[in-house]
Enzyme design. Structure first.
Site, PDB file in Angstrom:
ATOM      1  N   SER A  99       0.774  -1.235   0.069  1.00  0.00           N
ATOM      2  CA  SER A  99       0.097  -0.112   0.060  1.00  0.00           C
ATOM      3  C   SER A  99       0.790   1.502   0.117  1.00  0.00           C
ATOM      4  O   SER A  99       0.602   2.355  -0.598  1.00  0.00           O
ATOM      5  CB  SER A  99      -0.765   0.004   1.345  1.00  0.00           C
ATOM      6  OG  SER A  99      -1.705  -0.928   1.296  1.00  0.00           O
ATOM      7  N   GLU A 372      -9.802   1.285  -2.423  1.00  0.00           N
ATOM      8  CA  GLU A 372      -9.790   1.628  -3.992  1.00  0.00           C
ATOM      9  C   GLU A 372     -10.930   1.188  -4.454  1.00  0.00           C
ATOM     10  O   GLU A 372     -11.097   0.536  -5.663  1.00  0.00           O
ATOM     11  CB  GLU A 372      -8.495   0.940  -4.419  1.00  0.00           C
ATOM     12  CG  GLU A 372      -7.384   1.305  -3.470  1.00  0.00           C
ATOM     13  CD  GLU A 372      -6.493   2.314  -4.404  1.00  0.00           C
ATOM     14  OE1 GLU A 372      -7.144   2.865  -5.295  1.00  0.00           O
ATOM     15  OE2 GLU A 372      -5.654   2.714  -3.680  1.00  0.00           O
ATOM     16  N   THR A 374     -15.197  -0.626  -3.125  1.00  0.00           N
ATOM     17  CA  THR A 374     -15.347  -1.514  -2.384  1.00  0.00           C
ATOM     18  C   THR A 374     -15.765  -2.526  -3.312  1.00  0.00           C
ATOM     19  O   THR A 374     -16.120  -2.519  -4.424  1.00  0.00           O
ATOM     20  CB  THR A 374     -16.578  -1.354  -1.573  1.00  0.00           C
ATOM     21  OG1 THR A 374     -17.657  -1.094  -2.215  1.00  0.00           O
ATOM     22  CG2 THR A 374     -16.426  -0.048  -0.426  1.00  0.00           C
TER      23      THR A 374
HETATM   24  C1  LIG Z   1      -6.645   1.104   5.438  1.00  0.00           C
HETATM   25  C2  LIG Z   1      -7.375   1.963   4.599  1.00  0.00           C
HETATM   26  C3  LIG Z   1      -6.650   2.783   3.736  1.00  0.00           C
HETATM   27  C4  LIG Z   1      -7.484   3.611   2.699  1.00  0.00           C
HETATM   28  N1  LIG Z   1      -6.471   4.702   2.027  1.00  0.00           N
HETATM   29  C5  LIG Z   1      -7.040   5.732   1.370  1.00  0.00           C
HETATM   30  C6  LIG Z   1      -6.277   6.776   0.894  1.00  0.00           C
HETATM   31  O1  LIG Z   1      -5.053   6.658   0.897  1.00  0.00           O
HETATM   32  N2  LIG Z   1      -6.732   8.058   0.246  1.00  0.00           N
HETATM   33  C7  LIG Z   1      -8.442   7.890   0.023  1.00  0.00           C
HETATM   34  O2  LIG Z   1      -8.831   8.904  -0.509  1.00  0.00           O
HETATM   35  N3  LIG Z   1      -9.086   6.905   0.760  1.00  0.00           N
HETATM   36  C8  LIG Z   1      -8.460   5.696   1.311  1.00  0.00           C
HETATM   37  N4  LIG Z   1      -9.110   4.797   1.952  1.00  0.00           N
HETATM   38  C9  LIG Z   1     -10.713   4.921   1.907  1.00  0.00           C
HETATM   39  C10 LIG Z   1     -11.389   3.968   0.870  1.00  0.00           C
HETATM   40  O3  LIG Z   1     -11.060   4.181  -0.438  1.00  0.00           O
HETATM   41  C11 LIG Z   1     -12.763   3.825   1.506  1.00  0.00           C
HETATM   42  O4  LIG Z   1     -13.027   3.354   2.612  1.00  0.00           O
HETATM   43  C12 LIG Z   1     -13.642   2.911   0.484  1.00  0.00           C
HETATM   44  O5  LIG Z   1     -13.924   3.966  -0.694  1.00  0.00           O
HETATM   45  C13 LIG Z   1     -15.058   2.907   1.082  1.00  0.00           C
HETATM   46  O6  LIG Z   1     -15.685   4.104   1.610  1.00  0.00           O
HETATM   47  P1  LIG Z   1     -16.466   3.999   3.046  1.00  0.00           P
HETATM   48  O7  LIG Z   1     -15.351   3.256   4.045  1.00  0.00           O
HETATM   49  O8  LIG Z   1     -16.836   5.627   3.288  1.00  0.00           O
HETATM   50  O9  LIG Z   1     -17.645   3.098   2.953  1.00  0.00           O
HETATM   51  P2  LIG Z   1     -18.942   3.680   2.554  1.00  0.00           P
HETATM   52  O10 LIG Z   1     -19.033   4.283   1.014  1.00  0.00           O
HETATM   53  O11 LIG Z   1     -19.767   4.201   3.569  1.00  0.00           O
HETATM   54  O12 LIG Z   1     -19.656   2.044   1.872  1.00  0.00           O
HETATM   55  C14 LIG Z   1     -20.085   1.271   3.238  1.00  0.00           C
HETATM   56  C15 LIG Z   1     -20.865  -0.022   2.288  1.00  0.00           C
HETATM   57  O13 LIG Z   1     -21.840   0.420   1.614  1.00  0.00           O
HETATM   58  C16 LIG Z   1     -21.712  -0.285   0.335  1.00  0.00           C
HETATM   59  N5  LIG Z   1     -22.170   0.707  -0.482  1.00  0.00           N
HETATM   60  C17 LIG Z   1     -22.047   2.212  -0.685  1.00  0.00           C
HETATM   61  N6  LIG Z   1     -22.684   2.858  -1.822  1.00  0.00           N
HETATM   62  C18 LIG Z   1     -23.377   1.656  -2.043  1.00  0.00           C
HETATM   63  C19 LIG Z   1     -24.124   1.703  -3.546  1.00  0.00           C
HETATM   64  N7  LIG Z   1     -24.448   2.914  -4.250  1.00  0.00           N
HETATM   65  N8  LIG Z   1     -24.721   0.508  -3.638  1.00  0.00           N
HETATM   66  C20 LIG Z   1     -24.380  -0.657  -2.945  1.00  0.00           C
HETATM   67  N9  LIG Z   1     -23.477  -0.683  -2.051  1.00  0.00           N
HETATM   68  C21 LIG Z   1     -23.142   0.484  -1.621  1.00  0.00           C
HETATM   69  C22 LIG Z   1     -20.160  -0.118   0.137  1.00  0.00           C
HETATM   70  O14 LIG Z   1     -19.990  -1.329  -0.695  1.00  0.00           O
HETATM   71  C23 LIG Z   1     -19.778  -0.742   1.378  1.00  0.00           C
HETATM   72  O15 LIG Z   1     -20.008  -2.053   1.843  1.00  0.00           O
HETATM   73  C24 LIG Z   1      -8.782   3.810   2.939  1.00  0.00           C
HETATM   74  C25 LIG Z   1      -9.334   2.957   3.530  1.00  0.00           C
HETATM   75  C26 LIG Z   1      -8.574   2.091   4.241  1.00  0.00           C
HETATM   76  C27 LIG Z   1      -9.759   1.106   5.058  1.00  0.00           C
END
Ligand SMILES: Cc1cc2nc3c(=O)[nH]c(=O)nc-3n(C[C@H](O)[C@H](O)[C@H](O)COP(=O)(O)OP(=O)(O)OC[C@H]3O[C@@H](n4cnc5c(N)ncnc54)[C@H](O)[C@@H]3O)c2cc1C
Length: 393
Positions: A99, A372, A374
């Protein structure tokens, strides 16, 4: 005990024949480095949730940061298959180490190279390539993850500078980064990319603690409170969501390869154990149920190796679509997570210890399957492509 330093890579379909000698030389040097520098220390750093800072410098010394960035900016000028093989070896070591590398290469060097001015390229790329500087990528916000287009972070044009306000969350490398690529909306609601250097007034990067995943990689926030940015910190070459999405595309491509490395590590460790561990007077590898786990793991690894290779050839020809990359990222990460779980069982109680890599890979891959894009969103990207109907926006 470091069970996997004797690693033998599974290659059931002779996929190695598809690589050039340059690919194999690059892979072999990273494989040796992972065995020498990552494997012996990773369990300690993982347990202490500590960032192995020195490894970034070592990656820089090997000249592999930004492998596809041209040499005139400090990159290695390699092709995308070489990039993929580097990712595979790094993630065989640890997804957290991969990562750190992914962010530096695809999410920081790539946008500066693709969308930056000549001055920005000359100022940042060579130092990012040597590991003298570390970068991070701020897209996700506390309330906008899968839906980054709704971000709240804003820049306002104040004539001779921009004023930046907002919060980014879950950012890899946040507190250790010297430069952050930050995505924010301007007064016209257009997403723009900006470079924010460590230490500017109003900018803080608190670390997020308590992660059970990617523990050897730093994750945190980026908080901007009336941060004054010189106008020359704007990345002029891109506007809109396609800016961050193009970076994610490059990073997701690498993850598709990287996950295969984690799966190969689990398979190799489990095979070795299954042939050594005796129960009922025989190696446990003699029992059909354990052979089933190993045979299924090898089958899935082989399919993923071929998928990655084909995606790499398409990427080298500039023909890999975001949808193809989504499919490979989704498939290969799920495959690796399943193999980590199944191979852990082959080890019985030993499988839960830090003497073997499965639990660490399994916990790491829970992040990889979420970041990157889900697992769900990547499936819906394929659904959109098949039907022409977007179901997630
Ligand atoms: C260890 C780690 C490192 C990371 N590093 C970075 C980084 O360097 N830079 C950066 O910008 N981000 C980073 N992220 C963030 C990561 O990209 C987000 O966690 C990811 O995009 C999901 O967003 P969220 O966690 O807010 O989940 P949410 O968007 O809240 O989603 C929660 C759940 O709902 C589902 N969901 C959401 N929308 C829909 C839909 N329309 N239809 C069906 N299901 C849906 C998702 O699949 C998921 O299961 C990192 C995350 C982690 C855990």
């Amino acid at each position: 005990m470091q069970a996997t330093i004797q690693f033998i890579a599974p290659d059931h379909y002779l996929v190695d024949d598809l690589y050039t000698s340059e690919h194999k030389i690059v892979r072999s040097s990273i494989r040796d480095w992972v065995n020498r520098s990552v494997k012996p220390i990773i369990e300690d750093f993982n347990e202490k949730a500590e960032f192995p800072h020195h490894l970034v410098k070592e990656m820089g010394e090997m000249g592999i940061l930004g492998p596809f960035i041209p040499q005139e900016y400090g990159g290695a000028g390699l092709d995308h298959i070489a990039y993929g093989l580097i990712m595979q070896e790094l993630e065989r070591g640890d997804s957290g180490i991969r990562s750190i590398f992914s962010v530096q290469t695809s999410l920081v060097m790539f946008p500066i190279f693709s969308y930056g001015t000549e001055e920005q390229k000359r100022k940042y790329l060579p130092k990012l390539a040597t590991g003298e500087m570390i970068g991070c990528f701020g897209l996700t916000e506390p309330n906008h993850g899968s839906d980054p287009g709704s971000m709240l972070t804003r820049i306002v044009d104040k004539g001779d500078h921009y004023l930046l306000n907002g919060t980014k969350m879950w950012i890899t490398n946040s507190s250790v980064a010297d430069v952050s690529v930050v995505w924010a909306k301007d007064e016209k609601n257009i997403i723009r990319g900006l470079l924010v250097e460590k230490g500017v007034p109003g900018f803080t990067a608190p670390e997020i603690h308590g992660k059970w995943s990617l523990r050897a990689s730093v994750t945190g926030e980026l908080v901007f409170d009336d941060v004054k940015l010189p106008k020359e910190n704007l990345l002029p070459g891109v506007q809109g969501l396609k800016g961050p999405l193009s970076c994610l595309n490059s990073a997701r491509y690498g993850i598709a390869w990287g996950a295969v490395g984690a799966a190969m590590d689990c398979y190799d460790a489990a095979l070795r154990y299954a042939l050594e561990r005796q129960q009922f007077g025989k190696p446990i590898g003699a029992f059909q149920l354990q052979q089933k786990k190993l045979a299924e793991a090898l089958t899935e690894i082989t399919k993923a190796q071929l998928l990655s290779w084909r995606l790499g050839t398409l990427k080298n020809e500039n023909r890999a679509t975001p949808q193809q990359i989504s499919m490979a990222k989704r498939n290969n990460v799920e495959m690796a997570l399943n193999i980590a779980r199944e191979t852990r069982q082959i080890l019985g109680a030993m499988g839960i210890t830090r003497d073997f890599p499965m639990m660490r890979h399994m916990m790491n891959l829970e992040s990889v399957i979420t970041y990157e894009g889900t697992h769900d969103i990547h499936l819906l990207i394929t659904g959109h492509e098949i039907t022409g109907i977007p179901s997630f926006i």
